[in-house]
Design a protein around this motif. Structure first.
Motif, PDB file in Angstrom:
ATOM      1  N   GLN A   1       0.847  -1.204   0.000  1.00  9.47           N
ATOM      2  CA  GLN A   1       0.000   0.000   0.000  1.00  9.47           C
ATOM      3  C   GLN A   1       0.880   1.252   0.000  1.00  9.47           C
ATOM      4  O   GLN A   1       2.106   1.148  -0.038  1.00  9.47           O
ATOM      5  N   THR A   2       0.252   2.417   0.015  1.00  7.82           N
ATOM      6  CA  THR A   2       1.025   3.671  -0.012  1.00  7.82           C
ATOM      7  C   THR A   2       0.491   4.661   1.012  1.00  7.82           C
ATOM      8  O   THR A   2      -0.694   4.635   1.358  1.00  7.82           O
ATOM      9  N   ILE A   3       1.377   5.543   1.468  1.00 11.89           N
ATOM     10  CA  ILE A   3       0.964   6.753   2.171  1.00 11.89           C
ATOM     11  C   ILE A   3       0.761   7.777   1.049  1.00 11.89           C
ATOM     12  O   ILE A   3       1.615   7.928   0.170  1.00 11.89           O
ATOM     13  N   SER A   4      -0.410   8.432   1.022  1.00  8.42           N
ATOM     14  CA  SER A   4      -0.743   9.309  -0.102  1.00  8.42           C
ATOM     15  C   SER A   4       0.191  10.506  -0.170  1.00  8.42           C
ATOM     16  O   SER A   4       0.788  10.915   0.830  1.00  8.42           O
TER      17      SER A   4
ATOM     18  N   GLU B   1     -12.856   7.557   8.076  1.00  5.61           N
ATOM     19  CA  GLU B   1     -11.892   7.388   6.998  1.00  5.61           C
ATOM     20  C   GLU B   1     -11.910   5.929   6.555  1.00  5.61           C
ATOM     21  O   GLU B   1     -11.818   5.033   7.392  1.00  5.61           O
TER      22      GLU B   1
ATOM     23  N   GLY C   1      -9.614   3.343   4.693  1.00  6.60           N
ATOM     24  CA  GLY C   1      -8.231   3.177   4.234  1.00  6.60           C
ATOM     25  C   GLY C   1      -7.248   3.853   5.174  1.00  6.60           C
ATOM     26  O   GLY C   1      -6.655   4.871   4.834  1.00  6.60           O
ATOM     27  N   THR C   2      -7.068   3.272   6.365  1.00  6.50           N
ATOM     28  CA  THR C   2      -6.184   3.867   7.387  1.00  6.50           C
ATOM     29  C   THR C   2      -4.750   3.965   6.889  1.00  6.50           C
ATOM     30  O   THR C   2      -4.070   4.958   7.164  1.00  6.50           O
ATOM     31  N   GLY C   3      -4.285   2.921   6.190  1.00  7.59           N
ATOM     32  CA  GLY C   3      -2.895   2.893   5.703  1.00  7.59           C
ATOM     33  C   GLY C   3      -1.928   3.159   6.834  1.00  7.59           C
ATOM     34  O   GLY C   3      -1.928   2.482   7.863  1.00  7.59           O
TER      35      GLY C   3
ATOM     36  N   GLY D   1      -1.913   5.825   8.737  1.00  6.12           N
ATOM     37  CA  GLY D   1      -2.526   6.613   9.809  1.00  6.12           C
ATOM     38  C   GLY D   1      -2.275   8.110   9.677  1.00  6.12           C
ATOM     39  O   GLY D   1      -2.751   8.905  10.495  1.00  6.12           O
ATOM     40  N   TYR D   2      -1.536   8.528   8.641  1.00  8.17           N
ATOM     41  CA  TYR D   2      -1.191   9.959   8.506  1.00  8.17           C
ATOM     42  C   TYR D   2      -2.428  10.827   8.259  1.00  8.17           C
ATOM     43  O   TYR D   2      -2.640  11.832   8.938  1.00  8.17           O
TER      44      TYR D   2
ATOM     45  N   VAL E   1     -11.119   2.813   9.100  1.00  7.32           N
ATOM     46  CA  VAL E   1     -11.235   1.371   8.853  1.00  7.32           C
ATOM     47  C   VAL E   1     -10.244   0.952   7.761  1.00  7.32           C
ATOM     48  O   VAL E   1     -10.056   1.662   6.770  1.00  7.32           O
ATOM     49  N   GLU E   2      -9.573  -0.186   8.001  1.00  5.56           N
ATOM     50  CA  GLU E   2      -8.523  -0.685   7.098  1.00  5.56           C
ATOM     51  C   GLU E   2      -8.714  -2.184   6.897  1.00  5.56           C
ATOM     52  O   GLU E   2      -8.943  -2.915   7.854  1.00  5.56           O
TER      53      GLU E   2
ATOM     54  N   GLN F   1      -6.385  -4.310   5.598  1.00  6.97           N
ATOM     55  CA  GLN F   1      -5.161  -5.100   5.774  1.00  6.97           C
ATOM     56  C   GLN F   1      -4.870  -5.202   7.271  1.00  6.97           C
ATOM     57  O   GLN F   1      -4.601  -4.183   7.914  1.00  6.97           O
TER      58      GLN F   1
ATOM     59  N   GLY G   1     -14.065  -1.447   4.353  1.00  9.37           N
ATOM     60  CA  GLY G   1     -14.593  -0.085   4.284  1.00  9.37           C
ATOM     61  C   GLY G   1     -15.794   0.075   3.364  1.00  9.37           C
ATOM     62  O   GLY G   1     -16.514   1.072   3.454  1.00  9.37           O
TER      63      GLY G   1
ATOM     64  N   ALA H   1      -8.797   5.378  -1.091  1.00  2.99           N
ATOM     65  CA  ALA H   1      -8.410   4.429  -2.138  1.00  2.99           C
ATOM     66  C   ALA H   1      -9.393   4.621  -3.292  1.00  2.99           C
ATOM     67  O   ALA H   1     -10.498   5.147  -3.095  1.00  2.99           O
TER      68      ALA H   1
ATOM     69  N   PRO I   1      -6.217   0.736  -5.410  1.00  2.00           N
ATOM     70  CA  PRO I   1      -7.659   0.438  -5.476  1.00  2.00           C
ATOM     71  C   PRO I   1      -8.299   0.127  -4.112  1.00  2.00           C
ATOM     72  O   PRO I   1      -7.647  -0.429  -3.227  1.00  2.00           O
TER      73      PRO I   1
HETATM   74  N1  SAM Z   1      -4.943   7.177   4.287  1.00  4.84           N
HETATM   75  C1  SAM Z   1      -3.701   6.442   4.225  1.00  4.84           C
HETATM   76  C2  SAM Z   1      -2.563   7.158   4.876  1.00  4.84           C
HETATM   77  O1  SAM Z   1      -2.750   8.289   5.351  1.00  4.84           O
HETATM   78  O2  SAM Z   1      -1.479   6.566   4.930  1.00  4.84           O
HETATM   79  C3  SAM Z   1      -3.329   6.048   2.816  1.00  4.84           C
HETATM   80  C4  SAM Z   1      -4.247   5.074   2.280  1.00  4.84           C
HETATM   81  S1  SAM Z   1      -3.694   4.048   0.959  1.00  4.84           S
HETATM   82  C5  SAM Z   1      -3.560   5.174  -0.371  1.00  4.84           C
HETATM   83  C6  SAM Z   1      -5.235   3.159   0.710  1.00  4.84           C
HETATM   84  C7  SAM Z   1      -5.563   2.211   1.833  1.00  4.84           C
HETATM   85  O3  SAM Z   1      -6.881   1.705   1.610  1.00  4.84           O
HETATM   86  C8  SAM Z   1      -4.633   1.010   1.910  1.00  4.84           C
HETATM   87  O4  SAM Z   1      -4.065   0.921   3.184  1.00  4.84           O
HETATM   88  C9  SAM Z   1      -5.554  -0.175   1.614  1.00  4.84           C
HETATM   89  O5  SAM Z   1      -5.213  -1.366   2.305  1.00  4.84           O
HETATM   90  C10 SAM Z   1      -6.891   0.379   2.081  1.00  4.84           C
HETATM   91  N2  SAM Z   1      -8.075  -0.318   1.522  1.00  4.84           N
HETATM   92  C11 SAM Z   1      -8.254  -0.824   0.283  1.00  4.84           C
HETATM   93  N3  SAM Z   1      -9.487  -1.375   0.182  1.00  4.84           N
HETATM   94  C12 SAM Z   1     -10.092  -1.210   1.393  1.00  4.84           C
HETATM   95  C13 SAM Z   1     -11.361  -1.569   1.923  1.00  4.84           C
HETATM   96  N4  SAM Z   1     -12.283  -2.209   1.192  1.00  4.84           N
HETATM   97  N5  SAM Z   1     -11.632  -1.241   3.208  1.00  4.84           N
HETATM   98  C14 SAM Z   1     -10.727  -0.587   3.979  1.00  4.84           C
HETATM   99  N6  SAM Z   1      -9.506  -0.229   3.537  1.00  4.84           N
HETATM  100  C15 SAM Z   1      -9.188  -0.535   2.252  1.00  4.84           C
END
Ligand code: SAM
Length: 220
Positions: free
Chosen positions: A66-69, A91, A93-95, A97-98, A113-114, A116, A141, A158, A212
């Motif tokens: 995954q990525t930090i945006s 939120e 996609g916690t990723g 947490g930033y 909610v995340e 992974q 999510g 995401a 995605p």
């Molecule tokens: N907001 C994050 C941050 O500040 O680091 C970056 C988020 S990253 C771009 C997208 C995140 O969405 C990933 O951690 C991914 O695992 C999560 N994700 C993807 N599908 C999801 C779902 N159905 N429910 C919750 N999280 C999901």
């Protein structure tokens, strides 16, 4: 970087000030967003080997593929949310947490909610240690968090192929959902505002690139 002490040197602060100016010059006007970005140490959300990348205006890989945006994207989405102190925000996609920490810094009550397990466990540990009292959940999510609904604002971090109905259902009247939409290589940043009568009004805000939003099953 759980288990670490959270240092924030003059150098980090200086780099953060520069990054905030870059984001301002790209068109972010909400002073509360800019202030939060200047305050939250982005390097705390990176593994220690990669600290030098924390203050570039770029997305960066984190665990679980995954990525930090990109900071500009975080600021852009946050500005669209029109965050007010005390807002209850979900939120997806916690990723790292930033993004959740930026919202918390702005005075919001944040639920994140995340899907992974690894990322959600890391964030659950790290965020309170760093002073960001965000409620982190492991789950899908697409379903939102019905037990904690309704929310003033919802942010999806995401790329979603469609608007999940549970998310608009869990939005308060007057609430705003910010969601990057499309399952192509890039997504259209979209805001959905729920009017007092429940009607949904959609607006588009240009293309961005996200990993995605994956369906159905949370990943152990
Ligand atoms: N907001 C994050 C941050 O500040 O680091 C970056 C988020 S990253 C771009 C997208 C995140 O969405 C990933 O951690 C991914 O695992 C999560 N994700 C993807 N599908 C999801 C779902 N159905 N429910 C919750 N999280 C999901």
């Amino acid at each position: 970087m759980t288990g670490n002490t959270f240092t924030d040197t003059f150098r980090h602060k200086g780099l953060r000030k520069k990054l905030t100016e870059i984001v301002r010059n790209k068109g972010i006007k909400d002073e509360n967003v800019l202030k939060a970005m200047e305050t939250v140490p982005r390097h705390w959300f990176f593994d220690s080997g990669f600290l030098e990348f924390a203050y570039e205006d770029k997305a960066f890989p984190i665990a679980a593929g995954q990525t930090i945006s990109q900071p500009y994207t975080v600021a852009f989405q946050t500005q669209l949310l029109e965050v007010k102190k005390g807002d209850k925000i979900l939120e997806v996609g916690t990723g790292s947490g930033y993004q959740a920490s930026i919202l918390y810094q702005m005075g919001a009550k944040v639920f994140s909610v995340e899907r992974q397990r690894l990322l959600s466990t890391k964030a659950k540990e790290m965020l309170p240690e760093a002073g960001y009292l965000v409620k982190v959940f492991f789950g899908d999510g697409y379903k939102g968090l019905p037990a904690f609904a309704p929310f003033d604002k919802i942010i999806v971090t995401a790329g979603a192929p469609f608007i999940p109905e549970p998310l608009t259902a869990q939005l308060k009247p007057g609430g705003i959902l910010v969601i990057p939409l499309d399952d192509l290589e890039s997504q259209i940043m979209t805001t959905i505002t729920k009017l007092a009568d429940g009607q949904l009004v959609s607006r588009q805000h240009g293309r961005f690139r996200f990993v995605p939003l994956l369906g159905n099953k949370a990943q152990e």
